[in-house]
Design a protein around this motif. Structure first.
Motif: not given
Length: 320
Positions: A188-197
């Motif tokens: 979840i953390s890596s997805a938030l870093r990669k795909y969101t602000n």
């Protein structure tokens, strides 16, 4: 930046050793004047001593010119690296925070004391005031955690609107507070870093990490092992703290604060939900609790957040 000159201009520039939670821990105290208010920094992570760490001697003159800064690498990281096994709890770190404050009060009995807490550190500042409502004179928290960290509708709904692969999204949708594992939080953390602000707003100005890293590597207090332990440290195998963090709800503690507690939130932060913070502050009818939303900013403090922090600290200094 001439760090040696900055350090020589500070009346206080001292690496102290205090017993906190039964462990000898190093703490840097730095400031231009002995009469200024004190700012104790509680960093995030758990286990990530940024932006302020014990290795930052001479790196932040705009803060040390106005305040006596207390930099503490919490047990398990940085200069105080140590294995954090599952016997540690949130309360273990709240007690260490209480003991740090007590030691600072012995050294500076007449100075006002503020706390600047970040993310995980904001749990400690809220829990501290639950135990002792007047432990310090003021708190400024950045990226305040209240509840629903990572595993919530706001995170899932935001990721649905991105280009995240369907398989990853489905895995994230199936994570609950009762079945999560460490690898789920990492996903979840890596997805938030990669795909969101959520962590860093792509529009906002980034903190000058190159300058800070260069300063840390040249620090008179850090060895290379301490620098490495900013990121890779004694928290690697810990699960007890995250079990508590995922289930935490600090709404009642924050609603009832009795000293000024100013929360600084990035406008695109959904790690520590800005929406939740605003709703809480607007509904609680407590004049001590305030929220300032910083534009073009996520969960990680960038230039705008650090500028806002300095302005808020200066305002608090005048009002103390």
């Amino acid at each position: 930046m001439n760090n040696k000159k900055i350090r020589s201009n500070n009346k206080i520039s001292e690496l102290c050793s205090f017993s906190l939670g039964g462990f000898q821990q190093k703490v840097l105290i730095e400031g231009k004047s002995k009469d200024n208010p004190i700012v104790i920094t509680l960093h995030g992570g758990p286990g990530t001593p940024i932006p302020f760490s014990v290795g930052c001697r001479g790196l932040f003159p705009v803060f040390t010119d106005e305040f006596i800064m207390v930099y503490w690498d919490q047990l398990g990281c940085g200069i105080n690296n140590h294995v954090i096994n599952d016997s540690f709890s949130i309360d273990s770190f709240v007690k260490m925070t209480e003991e740090l404050i007590a030691n600072i009060k012995v050294k500076f009995p007449n100075n006002k004391i503020m706390i600047f807490s970040t993310s995980w550190g904001s749990i400690l500042s809220a829990k501290l005031l639950e135990k002792n409502p007047y432990a310090v004179d003021c708190v400024i928290a950045c990226g305040q955690i209240i509840k629903n960290v990572f595993i919530c509708d706001e995170v899932r709904d935001t990721l649905v609107q991105t280009s995240i692969p369907v398989k990853k999204l489905e895995r994230i949708k199936n994570v609950t507070v009762d079945n999560f594992k460490g690898k789920d939080l990492q996903l979840i953390s890596s997805a938030l870093r990669k795909y969101t602000n959520a962590y860093q707003n792509k529009i906002g100005k980034k903190a000058p990490m190159g300058t800070i890293i260069k300063g840390l590597l040249a620090s008179p207090d850090y060895k290379m092992k301490d620098f490495k332990a900013i990121m890779v440290n004694g928290y690697r195998k810990n699960t007890s703290l995250w079990k508590e963090i995922i289930h935490i709800n600090l709404a009642d503690q924050l609603k009832s604060v009795r000293i000024p507690y100013i929360i600084l939130q990035g406008d695109t932060d959904i790690v520590a939900s800005t929406k939740s913070v605003e709703e809480l502050v607007n509904s609680c009818n407590n004049a001590n609790l305030d929220c300032k939303v910083v534009a073009n900013t996520g969960h990680m403090p960038g230039v705008e957040m650090m500028d806002t922090l300095l302005a808020v600290l200066k305002k608090c200094k005048q009002q103390l």
